[in-house]
Design a protein around this motif. Sequence first.
Motif, PDB file in Angstrom:
ATOM      1  N   ASP A   1       0.818  -1.215   0.000  1.00  0.00           N
ATOM      2  CA  ASP A   1       0.000   0.000   0.000  1.00  0.00           C
ATOM      3  C   ASP A   1       0.853   1.267   0.000  1.00  0.00           C
ATOM      4  N   TRP A   2       2.085   1.178   0.481  1.00  0.00           N
ATOM      5  CA  TRP A   2       2.963   2.348   0.562  1.00  0.00           C
ATOM      6  C   TRP A   2       3.418   2.858  -0.806  1.00  0.00           C
ATOM      7  N   LEU A   3       3.215   2.043  -1.846  1.00  0.00           N
ATOM      8  CA  LEU A   3       3.681   2.433  -3.178  1.00  0.00           C
ATOM      9  C   LEU A   3       2.866   3.586  -3.759  1.00  0.00           C
ATOM     10  N   THR A   4       1.544   3.457  -3.754  1.00  0.00           N
ATOM     11  CA  THR A   4       0.672   4.438  -4.379  1.00  0.00           C
ATOM     12  C   THR A   4      -0.761   4.261  -3.885  1.00  0.00           C
ATOM     13  N   LYS A   5      -1.548   5.326  -3.970  1.00  0.00           N
ATOM     14  CA  LYS A   5      -2.967   5.241  -3.621  1.00  0.00           C
ATOM     15  C   LYS A   5      -3.776   4.553  -4.713  1.00  0.00           C
ATOM     16  N   ASP A   6      -3.194   4.399  -5.906  1.00  0.00           N
ATOM     17  CA  ASP A   6      -3.876   3.754  -7.026  1.00  0.00           C
ATOM     18  C   ASP A   6      -3.874   2.243  -6.802  1.00  0.00           C
ATOM     19  N   THR A   7      -5.005   1.705  -6.369  1.00  0.00           N
ATOM     20  CA  THR A   7      -5.076   0.285  -6.017  1.00  0.00           C
ATOM     21  C   THR A   7      -4.876  -0.623  -7.224  1.00  0.00           C
ATOM     22  N   ALA A   8      -5.259  -0.160  -8.411  1.00  0.00           N
ATOM     23  CA  ALA A   8      -5.067  -0.984  -9.610  1.00  0.00           C
ATOM     24  C   ALA A   8      -3.578  -1.183  -9.889  1.00  0.00           C
ATOM     25  N   ILE A   9      -2.779  -0.134  -9.707  1.00  0.00           N
ATOM     26  CA  ILE A   9      -1.329  -0.236  -9.894  1.00  0.00           C
ATOM     27  C   ILE A   9      -0.732  -1.193  -8.878  1.00  0.00           C
ATOM     28  N   VAL A  10      -1.157  -1.081  -7.630  1.00  0.00           N
ATOM     29  CA  VAL A  10      -0.647  -1.962  -6.573  1.00  0.00           C
ATOM     30  C   VAL A  10      -0.974  -3.419  -6.889  1.00  0.00           C
ATOM     31  N   ASP A  11      -2.201  -3.674  -7.368  1.00  0.00           N
ATOM     32  CA  ASP A  11      -2.606  -5.053  -7.671  1.00  0.00           C
ATOM     33  C   ASP A  11      -1.784  -5.638  -8.809  1.00  0.00           C
ATOM     34  N   ILE A  12      -1.504  -4.837  -9.827  1.00  0.00           N
ATOM     35  CA  ILE A  12      -0.653  -5.300 -10.927  1.00  0.00           C
ATOM     36  C   ILE A  12       0.733  -5.630 -10.407  1.00  0.00           C
ATOM     37  N   CYS A  13       1.260  -4.754  -9.567  1.00  0.00           N
ATOM     38  CA  CYS A  13       2.589  -4.963  -8.988  1.00  0.00           C
ATOM     39  C   CYS A  13       2.640  -6.257  -8.180  1.00  0.00           C
ATOM     40  N   MET A  14       1.571  -6.530  -7.430  1.00  0.00           N
ATOM     41  CA  MET A  14       1.528  -7.713  -6.563  1.00  0.00           C
ATOM     42  C   MET A  14       1.493  -9.017  -7.354  1.00  0.00           C
ATOM     43  N   LYS A  15       1.037  -8.951  -8.609  1.00  0.00           N
ATOM     44  CA  LYS A  15       0.849 -10.161  -9.407  1.00  0.00           C
ATOM     45  C   LYS A  15       2.004 -10.444 -10.370  1.00  0.00           C
ATOM     46  N   HIS A  16       2.852  -9.458 -10.615  1.00  0.00           N
ATOM     47  CA  HIS A  16       3.891  -9.624 -11.635  1.00  0.00           C
ATOM     48  C   HIS A  16       5.158 -10.204 -11.009  1.00  0.00           C
ATOM     49  N   PRO A  17       5.717 -11.263 -11.571  1.00  0.00           N
ATOM     50  CA  PRO A  17       6.917 -11.876 -10.982  1.00  0.00           C
ATOM     51  C   PRO A  17       8.128 -10.956 -10.973  1.00  0.00           C
TER      52      PRO A  17
END
Length: 307
Positions: free
Chosen positions: A190-206
């Motif tokens: 969550d510390w990366l950005t308030k944009d939850t879509a960006i965070v979710d992409i980040c969480m899924k990419h190896p």
Amino acid sequence: MKQDFTYLSKDNATRIHAISWTPEGEVKAVLQLCHGMIEYIDRYHDFAEYLTRHGYYVVGNDHLGHGASVQSDDMHGYFHHPDGNACVIGDMQTLREITEKKYPDVPYFILGHSMGSFLTRQYIQTHGGGLSGALILGTGSQPGIALVFGKTVSRILAAFHGWHYRSTLIDLMVFGFYNKQFKPLRTPNDWLTKDTAIVDICMKHPWSTFQFTVNGYYNLFLTIQNAQNPRRIRQVPKDLPLLLLAGDCDPVGNNGKGVKQAYQSFVDAGIRDIHMKLYENDRHEILNETDRENVYADILEWLDAHL
């Protein structure tokens, strides 16, 4: 136009992956990107496309241990031993030399984010000559004793387990408190950005979820040491324009305090053209924040003013 290419790393073994984004019309300047820790250069696609629409040629590489600049997946988070920091800085310089041959007569800028901000701060100490400006995003300042301790722990773990070892202990030392100020928590990032879509992409990419090796951490701590060294900062060309940008809720920059310390270190070194801006309520990745259009526009305005 987007194009992938490779070149030989300074480790003399790895093919460094890079991407260029070329505008349709005349190239008025070059911007070289230096990405952050546990990410990859293609994450900057939208920002690069924005700049190409305004006449900028944008180029950047995946650092050693990142993205497609690895020989196998188990090499993610590993730079090189014994001179990983020097190899990464050398790879940045090689990319600049390649690019300057293509566009020898236009202004040349460099932008570094997060880990890339510290690499860029080190890079301009020895390679600042000839640049038209440097943009330092998502940076900070770290206590010297903490960096010495981190390097020592990395060396001890490497002595027992090898430089490819991945340490949960060091992960907690580096990232353990980054999410503390954000409530309620949705993800570990969550510390990366308030944009939850960006965070979710980040969480899924190896390529944005792997764990650093102790080699990677050792070289990260060394890079920050070099970036903050007052003697080395005095080697930055005094007439090199600098722009420091960060979110005022970025834990990497201690919510702006570390950014101000970095700014002051350049002022103390005699840098004459330097500006800083903190974005209200923004977190670490200001190029991926909910107000990123404003960040893009501010960067473009500064670049155009320094052509």
